[in-house]
Design an enzyme around this catalytic site. Structure first.
Site, PDB file in Angstrom:
ATOM      1  N   SER A 284     -19.325   0.758  -8.477  1.00 46.98           N
ATOM      2  CA  SER A 284     -20.191   0.637  -7.299  1.00 46.98           C
ATOM      3  C   SER A 284     -21.629   0.976  -7.658  1.00 46.98           C
ATOM      4  CB  SER A 284     -19.739   1.603  -6.208  1.00 46.98           C
ATOM      5  OG  SER A 284     -20.693   1.654  -5.167  1.00 46.98           O
TER       6      SER A 284
ATOM      7  N   TYR B 273     -16.553  10.237  -3.844  1.00 45.66           N
ATOM      8  CA  TYR B 273     -16.438   8.811  -4.136  1.00 45.66           C
ATOM      9  C   TYR B 273     -17.408   8.382  -5.250  1.00 45.66           C
ATOM     10  CZ  TYR B 273     -16.852   3.735  -3.284  1.00 45.66           C
ATOM     11  OH  TYR B 273     -16.896   2.367  -3.419  1.00 45.66           O
TER      12      TYR B 273
HETATM   13  P1  NAD Z   1     -10.939  -2.728   1.076  1.00 43.01           P
HETATM   14  O1  NAD Z   1     -10.621  -1.670   2.046  1.00 43.01           O
HETATM   15  O2  NAD Z   1     -10.733  -4.118   1.486  1.00 43.01           O
HETATM   16  O3  NAD Z   1     -10.141  -2.517  -0.279  1.00 43.01           O
HETATM   17  C1  NAD Z   1      -9.759  -1.264  -0.762  1.00 43.01           C
HETATM   18  C2  NAD Z   1      -8.268  -1.334  -0.998  1.00 43.01           C
HETATM   19  O4  NAD Z   1      -7.863  -0.169  -1.712  1.00 43.01           O
HETATM   20  C3  NAD Z   1      -7.433  -1.337   0.267  1.00 43.01           C
HETATM   21  O5  NAD Z   1      -7.221  -2.637   0.763  1.00 43.01           O
HETATM   22  C4  NAD Z   1      -6.138  -0.705  -0.211  1.00 43.01           C
HETATM   23  O6  NAD Z   1      -5.165  -1.687  -0.469  1.00 43.01           O
HETATM   24  C5  NAD Z   1      -6.495  -0.039  -1.522  1.00 43.01           C
HETATM   25  N1  NAD Z   1      -6.084   1.363  -1.516  1.00 43.01           N
HETATM   26  C6  NAD Z   1      -6.729   2.418  -0.977  1.00 43.01           C
HETATM   27  N2  NAD Z   1      -5.973   3.525  -1.126  1.00 43.01           N
HETATM   28  C7  NAD Z   1      -4.831   3.143  -1.770  1.00 43.01           C
HETATM   29  C8  NAD Z   1      -3.672   3.821  -2.210  1.00 43.01           C
HETATM   30  N3  NAD Z   1      -3.500   5.145  -2.013  1.00 43.01           N
HETATM   31  N4  NAD Z   1      -2.694   3.107  -2.825  1.00 43.01           N
HETATM   32  C9  NAD Z   1      -2.833   1.769  -3.018  1.00 43.01           C
HETATM   33  N5  NAD Z   1      -3.925   1.079  -2.625  1.00 43.01           N
HETATM   34  C10 NAD Z   1      -4.903   1.764  -2.010  1.00 43.01           C
HETATM   35  O7  NAD Z   1     -12.466  -2.491   0.650  1.00 43.01           O
HETATM   36  P2  NAD Z   1     -13.353  -3.114  -0.532  1.00 43.01           P
HETATM   37  O8  NAD Z   1     -14.732  -2.761  -0.170  1.00 43.01           O
HETATM   38  O9  NAD Z   1     -13.004  -4.513  -0.808  1.00 43.01           O
HETATM   39  O10 NAD Z   1     -12.955  -2.213  -1.764  1.00 43.01           O
HETATM   40  C11 NAD Z   1     -12.585  -2.744  -3.031  1.00 43.01           C
HETATM   41  C12 NAD Z   1     -13.300  -1.979  -4.125  1.00 43.01           C
HETATM   42  O11 NAD Z   1     -14.702  -2.236  -4.023  1.00 43.01           O
HETATM   43  C13 NAD Z   1     -13.139  -0.466  -4.056  1.00 43.01           C
HETATM   44  O12 NAD Z   1     -12.935   0.038  -5.365  1.00 43.01           O
HETATM   45  C14 NAD Z   1     -14.479  -0.003  -3.536  1.00 43.01           C
HETATM   46  O13 NAD Z   1     -14.774   1.303  -3.957  1.00 43.01           O
HETATM   47  C15 NAD Z   1     -15.389  -1.025  -4.164  1.00 43.01           C
HETATM   48  N6  NAD Z   1     -16.728  -1.129  -3.579  1.00 43.01           N
HETATM   49  C16 NAD Z   1     -16.891  -1.570  -2.300  1.00 43.01           C
HETATM   50  C17 NAD Z   1     -18.167  -1.657  -1.767  1.00 43.01           C
HETATM   51  C18 NAD Z   1     -18.401  -2.129  -0.371  1.00 43.01           C
HETATM   52  O14 NAD Z   1     -19.541  -2.038   0.109  1.00 43.01           O
HETATM   53  N7  NAD Z   1     -17.417  -2.625   0.359  1.00 43.01           N
HETATM   54  C19 NAD Z   1     -19.278  -1.303  -2.543  1.00 43.01           C
HETATM   55  C20 NAD Z   1     -19.071  -0.857  -3.840  1.00 43.01           C
HETATM   56  C21 NAD Z   1     -17.793  -0.783  -4.355  1.00 43.01           C
END
Ligand code: NAD
Ligand code: MG
Length: 310
Positions: free
Chosen positions: A202, A215
Site C-alpha cells: 500500500s 496496518y
Molecule cells: P477487500 O475488503 O475487498 O479485500 C480484502 C480481503 O481480505 C477481503 O475480501 C477478505 O476476503 C480478505 N481477508 C481479510 N481478513 C481475512 C482473514 N482473516 N482470512 C481470510 N481472508 C481475509 O479490500 P481491498 O481494498 O480490495 O483489499 C485488498 C488488498 O489491497 C489488501 O491487502 C489491502 O490492504 C490492499 N490495499 C487496499 C487499498 C484500498 O484503498 N482499498 C489501498 C492500499 C492497499
C-alpha cells in the site's frame, strides 16, 4: 453472470482498459455517503458500486493456461485481479472468509463465463495450518500452481495507540504479513521456474497515516519481504514483486478502514482528484504475473493516482 444485488452498477459501464482516454474522468470522482458494514463487508452492499472489470476488462491472452491462487479475491482489488486473470486465460483459485460467500459466487460466475476454472477456498488466514491447506487445495483443484497473489488484508483505523486493541494488532499482522510468509512458503514446493508471486502492499507503507499504525507497519514489512524474497528466488526463476494501491473504493473502507466521516472525501486528494476503481489495479498484476515482466524483480509498482513515492 450478474445477479440482482450487483445489477445497479450500470453507471460504471465504461470503455475497456485499452481504449485511449483521459484518466481524470475515466471514472467519476465518487463521494461515498457515510456508511458502515461489519468486517469483512460485501461489495454487493457498497454505495456506490465499484468497477471490478466485469464490463470493462478486456483480455489479450497474456496468461493463457496459467494457474493462479489469489487471496481476498471475493471483492475489491482481488476480485478485479481474478476477473482479469480469467480473461487473460488463467484458471483461478480464490480464498476469502466464509461470510463473503455471496461475493465469491459472483466472481466465480464471471470466471466460469470465460470458460475458465474457478476453485473456491473459503477460510480464515489467521489459522496457520489453513494457510498451508489453501495451497494444497489450490494445487489439487487447478492441477498445479504458477501464480500466487497474496492480497488479503485487514485495515481498521484507530485514533490513538491506546485505542488499538491487542486482538486487532495481532490479527492485522496475522492476515497481512504472517499469512503471506506461510502461504508463500507452502507454495514454493509447487512453483516451477517462470512462476510469479505478487504481494499487495500500500501507499501507506511510506505515508504512515497516524490512524493506521498497525496496518501501515505490515505494509512496510510487505515491501521489505518482497525485495528480500525476490533476491532469494530469482536464481530459481521465480519472480517476486508487489503492487502498492492508493485509495481504491472497496469493502475495506466502509468496514472501519477509514473514519466514517472521511468517506465522502475518499481519494479526492490524489493528483487525479478521484478514488481508483479496483479494475484499474488489474493490469499491474497481469503485467507482473506474465512472462513479459521477465527482468522485473523486487519491484513495488505504485498504482495510486499520482501520489509521490520514494
Ligand atoms: P477487500 O475488503 O475487498 O479485500 C480484502 C480481503 O481480505 C477481503 O475480501 C477478505 O476476503 C480478505 N481477508 C481479510 N481478513 C481475512 C482473514 N482473516 N482470512 C481470510 N481472508 C481475509 O479490500 P481491498 O481494498 O480490495 O483489499 C485488498 C488488498 O489491497 C489488501 O491487502 C489491502 O490492504 C490492499 N490495499 C487496499 C487499498 C484500498 O484503498 N482499498 C489501498 C492500499 C492497499
Ligand atoms: Mg471481501
Amino acid at each position: 453472470m450478474t445477479d440482482q444485488t450487483h445489477a445497479d452498477d450500470a453507471h460504471l459501464e465504461t470503455t475497456d482498459q485499452l481504449t485511449f482516454q483521459n484518466p481524470v474522468d475515466r471514472y467519476p470522482a465518487i463521494e461515498p455517503p457515510e456508511q458502515h458494514q461489519e468486517e469483512p463487508g460485501l461489495d454487493s452492499e457498497m454505495t456506490p458500486k465499484s468497477d471490478r472489470g466485469e464490463h470493462s476488462y478486456r483480455g489479450t491472452g497474456r496468461l493463457q493456461g496459467r494457474k493462479a491462487l489469489i487471496t481476498g479475491a471475493d471483492s475489491g482489488i482481488g476480485a478485479a485481479v481474478a476477473i482479469a486473470f480469467a480473461r487473460e486465460g488463467a484458471d483461478v483459485a480464490i480464498n476469502y472468509l466464509p461470510a463473503e460467500e455471496s461475493d465469491a459466487q459472483w466472481v466465480k460466475g464471471i470466471i466460469e463465463a470465460e470458460g475458465r476454472t474457478a476453485v473456491l477456498l473459503p477460510g480464515d488466514l489467521t489459522d496457520a495450518s489453513f494457510c498451508e491447506t489453501i495451497v494444497t487445495d489450490a494445487v489439487q483443484g487447478l492441477g498445479g500452481l504458477d501464480i500466487l497473489v497474496n492480497n488479503a488484508g485487514k485495515q481498521i483505523a484507530r485514533e490513538s495507540l491506546e485505542e488499538l486493541p491487542d486482538e486487532q494488532l495481532v490479527e492485522t499482522f496475522q492476515v497481512n504479513i504472517l499469512a503471506m510468509f506461510r502461504i508463500t512458503k507452502a507454495a514454493l514446493q509447487h512453483l516451477q521456474p517462470g512462476s510469479t508471486i505478487i504481494n499487495t502492499t500500500s501507499v501507506v507503507a511510506y505515508m504512515a497515516p497516524p490512524v493506521l499504525l498497525d496496518y501501515a507497519s505490515t505494509k512496510a514489512a510487505i515491501n521489505n519481504f518482497t525485495k528480500g524474497l525476490g533476491q532469494q528466488l530469482a536464481p530459481k526463476g521465480i519472480r517476486v514483486n508487489a503492487v502498492a494501491p492508493g485509495p481504491i473504493w472497496t469493502p475495506l473502507q466502509p468496514t472501519d478502514g477509514q473514519p466514517k466521516e472521511e468517506l465522502p472525501e475518499f481519494g479526492k486528494s490524489t493528483p487525479l482528484g478521484r478514488a481508483g476503481q479496483p479494475t484499474e489495479l488489474a493490469p499491474a498484476y497481469v503485467f507482473l504475473a506474465s512472462p513479459e515482466s521477465s527482468y522485473v524483480i523486487g519491484e513495488t509498482l505504485n498504482v495510486n493516482g499520482g501520489m509521490p513515492t520514494p
